[in-house]
Design a protein around this motif. Structure first.
Motif, PDB file in Angstrom:
ATOM      1  N   VAL A  65       1.012  -1.197  -0.217  1.00 22.21           N
ATOM      2  CA  VAL A  65      -0.020  -0.094  -0.109  1.00 22.21           C
ATOM      3  C   VAL A  65       0.717   0.993   0.071  1.00 22.21           C
ATOM      4  O   VAL A  65       1.677   1.304   0.874  1.00 22.21           O
ATOM      5  CB  VAL A  65      -0.914   0.008   1.182  1.00 22.21           C
ATOM      6  N   ALA A  66       0.727   2.077  -1.239  1.00 17.67           N
ATOM      7  CA  ALA A  66       1.744   3.326  -1.268  1.00 17.67           C
ATOM      8  C   ALA A  66       1.195   4.282  -1.853  1.00 17.67           C
ATOM      9  O   ALA A  66      -0.009   4.162  -2.681  1.00 17.67           O
ATOM     10  CB  ALA A  66       2.942   2.723  -1.820  1.00 17.67           C
ATOM     11  N   ARG A  88      -1.707   8.380 -10.051  1.00 18.38           N
ATOM     12  CA  ARG A  88      -2.838   8.643  -9.666  1.00 18.38           C
ATOM     13  C   ARG A  88      -3.198   9.825  -8.750  1.00 18.38           C
ATOM     14  O   ARG A  88      -4.566   9.974  -8.221  1.00 18.38           O
ATOM     15  CB  ARG A  88      -3.536   7.290  -9.287  1.00 18.38           C
ATOM     16  N   GLN A  89      -2.174  10.205  -7.757  1.00 13.89           N
ATOM     17  CA  GLN A  89      -2.353  11.233  -6.819  1.00 13.89           C
ATOM     18  C   GLN A  89      -3.131  10.418  -5.837  1.00 13.89           C
ATOM     19  O   GLN A  89      -4.402  11.527  -5.250  1.00 13.89           O
ATOM     20  CB  GLN A  89      -2.813  12.511  -7.269  1.00 13.89           C
TER      21      GLN A  89
END
Length: 59
Positions: free
Chosen positions: A9-10, A15-16
């Motif tokens: 998860v980052a 996609r910002q």
């Protein structure tokens, strides 16, 4: 859904947004030295709010 792969998860610069990345599909990465010091709680809440939005859309 994620049982067969390791996921990261980052923050996604493209996609910002916070996204899930399959580790077996990452071709390249480089350490930037940047940190989210003091922002862990806020970023975690953004991540969790994504679960809530997806659960509402599924109903």
């Amino acid at each position: 859904y994620y049982a067969e792969t390791a996921n990261i998860v980052a923050w996604c610069e493209l996609r910002q947004a916070i996204r899930n990345f399959r580790s077996d599909r990452i071709e390249d990465c480089q350490a930037t030295g940047l940190r989210f010091k003091g922002e862990g709680d806020r970023l975690r809440q953004v991540w969790v709010s994504g679960w809530e939005a997806n659960a509402s859309a599924a109903v």
